[in-house]
Scaffold this motif. Sequence first.
Motif, PDB file in Angstrom:
ATOM      1  N   GLN A 173      13.485  -4.206  -7.910  1.00  0.00           N
ATOM      2  CA  GLN A 173      14.604  -4.529  -7.030  1.00  0.00           C
ATOM      3  C   GLN A 173      14.822  -3.461  -5.966  1.00  0.00           C
ATOM      4  O   GLN A 173      15.401  -3.730  -4.914  1.00  0.00           O
ATOM      5  CB  GLN A 173      15.867  -4.730  -7.854  1.00  0.00           C
ATOM      6  CG  GLN A 173      15.832  -5.995  -8.704  1.00  0.00           C
ATOM      7  CD  GLN A 173      16.916  -6.042  -9.755  1.00  0.00           C
ATOM      8  OE1 GLN A 173      17.394  -4.993 -10.210  1.00  0.00           O
ATOM      9  NE2 GLN A 173      17.300  -7.239 -10.178  1.00  0.00           N
ATOM     10  N   ALA A 174      14.300  -2.260  -6.231  1.00  0.00           N
ATOM     11  CA  ALA A 174      14.404  -1.174  -5.250  1.00  0.00           C
ATOM     12  C   ALA A 174      13.317  -1.268  -4.191  1.00  0.00           C
ATOM     13  O   ALA A 174      13.281  -0.456  -3.261  1.00  0.00           O
ATOM     14  CB  ALA A 174      14.332   0.178  -5.956  1.00  0.00           C
ATOM     15  N   GLY A 175      12.414  -2.248  -4.344  1.00  0.00           N
ATOM     16  CA  GLY A 175      11.401  -2.477  -3.317  1.00  0.00           C
ATOM     17  C   GLY A 175       9.980  -2.133  -3.700  1.00  0.00           C
ATOM     18  O   GLY A 175       9.052  -2.391  -2.931  1.00  0.00           O
ATOM     19  N   THR A 194       8.453   7.614  -5.208  1.00  0.00           N
ATOM     20  CA  THR A 194       8.405   6.979  -3.887  1.00  0.00           C
ATOM     21  C   THR A 194       7.191   6.070  -3.716  1.00  0.00           C
ATOM     22  O   THR A 194       6.946   5.565  -2.615  1.00  0.00           O
ATOM     23  CB  THR A 194       8.386   8.052  -2.786  1.00  0.00           C
ATOM     24  OG1 THR A 194       7.279   8.945  -2.997  1.00  0.00           O
ATOM     25  CG2 THR A 194       9.684   8.859  -2.797  1.00  0.00           C
ATOM     26  N   ALA A 195       6.428   5.852  -4.790  1.00  0.00           N
ATOM     27  CA  ALA A 195       5.244   4.991  -4.709  1.00  0.00           C
ATOM     28  C   ALA A 195       5.654   3.567  -4.374  1.00  0.00           C
ATOM     29  O   ALA A 195       6.648   3.052  -4.880  1.00  0.00           O
ATOM     30  CB  ALA A 195       4.482   5.022  -6.025  1.00  0.00           C
ATOM     31  N   SER A 196       4.893   2.919  -3.505  1.00  0.00           N
ATOM     32  CA  SER A 196       5.240   1.558  -3.090  1.00  0.00           C
ATOM     33  C   SER A 196       4.582   0.495  -3.964  1.00  0.00           C
ATOM     34  O   SER A 196       5.015  -0.661  -3.963  1.00  0.00           O
ATOM     35  CB  SER A 196       4.837   1.341  -1.630  1.00  0.00           C
ATOM     36  OG  SER A 196       3.441   1.530  -1.467  1.00  0.00           O
ATOM     37  N   LYS A 253      -5.399  -1.496  -5.303  1.00  0.00           N
ATOM     38  CA  LYS A 253      -5.176  -0.248  -4.568  1.00  0.00           C
ATOM     39  C   LYS A 253      -3.771   0.307  -4.824  1.00  0.00           C
ATOM     40  O   LYS A 253      -2.993   0.572  -3.898  1.00  0.00           O
ATOM     41  CB  LYS A 253      -5.413  -0.458  -3.071  1.00  0.00           C
ATOM     42  CG  LYS A 253      -6.846  -0.859  -2.732  1.00  0.00           C
ATOM     43  CD  LYS A 253      -7.025  -1.096  -1.248  1.00  0.00           C
ATOM     44  CE  LYS A 253      -8.488  -1.363  -0.914  1.00  0.00           C
ATOM     45  NZ  LYS A 253      -9.013  -2.565  -1.590  1.00  0.00           N
ATOM     46  N   ALA A 254      -3.455   0.479  -6.088  1.00  0.00           N
ATOM     47  CA  ALA A 254      -2.142   0.996  -6.478  1.00  0.00           C
ATOM     48  C   ALA A 254      -1.988   2.459  -6.072  1.00  0.00           C
ATOM     49  O   ALA A 254      -2.974   3.193  -5.921  1.00  0.00           O
ATOM     50  CB  ALA A 254      -1.944   0.853  -7.985  1.00  0.00           C
ATOM     51  N   ASP A 255      -0.749   2.879  -5.923  1.00  0.00           N
ATOM     52  CA  ASP A 255      -0.455   4.280  -5.627  1.00  0.00           C
ATOM     53  C   ASP A 255      -0.457   5.133  -6.884  1.00  0.00           C
ATOM     54  O   ASP A 255      -0.629   6.354  -6.802  1.00  0.00           O
ATOM     55  CB  ASP A 255       0.910   4.399  -4.939  1.00  0.00           C
ATOM     56  CG  ASP A 255       0.941   3.686  -3.599  1.00  0.00           C
ATOM     57  OD1 ASP A 255      -0.005   3.875  -2.814  1.00  0.00           O
ATOM     58  OD2 ASP A 255       1.895   2.930  -3.351  1.00  0.00           O
ATOM     59  N   ALA A 256      -0.238   4.506  -8.043  1.00  0.00           N
ATOM     60  CA  ALA A 256      -0.222   5.253  -9.299  1.00  0.00           C
ATOM     61  C   ALA A 256      -0.381   4.297 -10.466  1.00  0.00           C
ATOM     62  O   ALA A 256      -0.046   3.115 -10.380  1.00  0.00           O
ATOM     63  CB  ALA A 256       1.086   6.040  -9.440  1.00  0.00           C
ATOM     64  N   LEU A 257      -0.896   4.833 -11.573  1.00  0.00           N
ATOM     65  CA  LEU A 257      -1.040   4.103 -12.832  1.00  0.00           C
ATOM     66  C   LEU A 257      -0.225   4.827 -13.893  1.00  0.00           C
ATOM     67  O   LEU A 257      -0.352   6.044 -14.059  1.00  0.00           O
ATOM     68  CB  LEU A 257      -2.516   4.057 -13.251  1.00  0.00           C
ATOM     69  CG  LEU A 257      -2.817   3.589 -14.678  1.00  0.00           C
ATOM     70  CD1 LEU A 257      -2.420   2.124 -14.866  1.00  0.00           C
ATOM     71  CD2 LEU A 257      -4.303   3.799 -15.001  1.00  0.00           C
ATOM     72  N   ILE A 258       0.627   4.094 -14.598  1.00  0.00           N
ATOM     73  CA  ILE A 258       1.424   4.666 -15.685  1.00  0.00           C
ATOM     74  C   ILE A 258       1.022   3.981 -16.977  1.00  0.00           C
ATOM     75  O   ILE A 258       1.094   2.752 -17.088  1.00  0.00           O
ATOM     76  CB  ILE A 258       2.935   4.490 -15.430  1.00  0.00           C
ATOM     77  CG1 ILE A 258       3.328   5.130 -14.104  1.00  0.00           C
ATOM     78  CG2 ILE A 258       3.738   5.080 -16.575  1.00  0.00           C
ATOM     79  CD1 ILE A 258       4.778   4.906 -13.725  1.00  0.00           C
ATOM     80  N   LEU A 259       0.587   4.762 -17.959  1.00  0.00           N
ATOM     81  CA  LEU A 259       0.129   4.256 -19.247  1.00  0.00           C
ATOM     82  C   LEU A 259       1.159   4.611 -20.318  1.00  0.00           C
ATOM     83  O   LEU A 259       1.359   5.793 -20.628  1.00  0.00           O
ATOM     84  CB  LEU A 259      -1.236   4.851 -19.592  1.00  0.00           C
ATOM     85  CG  LEU A 259      -2.353   4.475 -18.608  1.00  0.00           C
ATOM     86  CD1 LEU A 259      -3.440   5.537 -18.612  1.00  0.00           C
ATOM     87  CD2 LEU A 259      -2.947   3.119 -18.946  1.00  0.00           C
TER      88      LEU A 259
END
Length: 383
Positions: A57-59, A20-22, A178-184
């Motif tokens: 595309q999901a926002g 649900t992260a924007s 100011k990201a909600d999450a970081l994926i490596l």
Amino acid sequence: MSASSAVPASESGTRADIATASRIVVKVGSSSLTSVAGGISEMALHKLVGVLAQRRQAGTEVIVVSSGAIAAGLLPLGLVRRPKDLATQQAAASVGQGLLMAHYNHAFLEHGVTVSQVLLTAEDLSRRRHYVNAHRALERLLHLGVVPIVNENDTVATHEIRFGDNDRLAALVAHLIKADALILLSDVDSLYDGPPSAGASRISRVDSPEDLEGIVIGAAGKGGLGTGGMATKVQAALIAAETGIPALVTSTENAAAALSGEDVGTWFSINGNKRPVRLLWLAHLADIRGRLVLDDGAVRAVRERHKSLLPAGILSVAGDFDAGDAVEIADTAGNVFAHGLVNYRCSDLPAMLGRSTKALAKEFGREYEREVVHVDDLVLLHR
């Protein structure tokens, strides 16, 4: 980390929150984008882009930090492995960056998504004016629905101003926007407590750096195409987590599952609050020019009571630095626990060691009343 700044695990979120992260930053390594024969693997890149485009595309606002420019330039230049000298790395990046972006542009356009190229150097995130400009540009791109493709500007970056790896760049970009999450993402599905081939167990969650004590973390991955490896991904995840952004380390194959919040990879939960970018620079990007070794009392004052560093507590000085340069601060066992901006030249300090600022001012003048490192110019390291 002091107890007051720690975030309880129950309040630091879970990997399910990614669903649900924007706004998310996704970093992908060279090994995930290149083929065995060399050059960009269109199959691997198109598969990843399909996952990212669906999320866009999901926002969700998506920022991609992508390695691969140097690797993409090897085959056209007739090189069989990543060059070690800076000039040839720059040449390969110059050839490869355009090829890499062409692949991204084509792949995202198949999904109706526009991308942009954003090339950064460490200077862009360490100087205030550059930082503001980078932030403004990325924010505008995201507002326009664009997926920025960020890479280090290898063509012009020098040894002195390089991030060293795109994992760390991704952590700092996550902080910047100011990201909600970081994926490596890489070619390894998770962090393990030993060699996976020897039956090691997956580490599902890391709540603080102390959780990793005693664990040997690997270096660069297959083929020698990248500059990082699991070690740099863990460092980047910890940088993000200590600045208020959770991070997930997993494989590119798990990208869809990761974005859906499934139980894959290693989750690094938030264990600190967002730091000012100036302190992030001092902790992770500054060119360290020397070392100050402190006595036990000064170590406690700086590390536990968050005091400025005075000459009375310094035992020894090493390096060649001027006033305003960054130095590392260590205890008598050689453990570096802080970085700071020093107020004196290295040649000034030996005569000052162990003496009070009052005595120094009386002998040399009032300008010697100032601290060696002011607390506002000092950052504690969490290692």
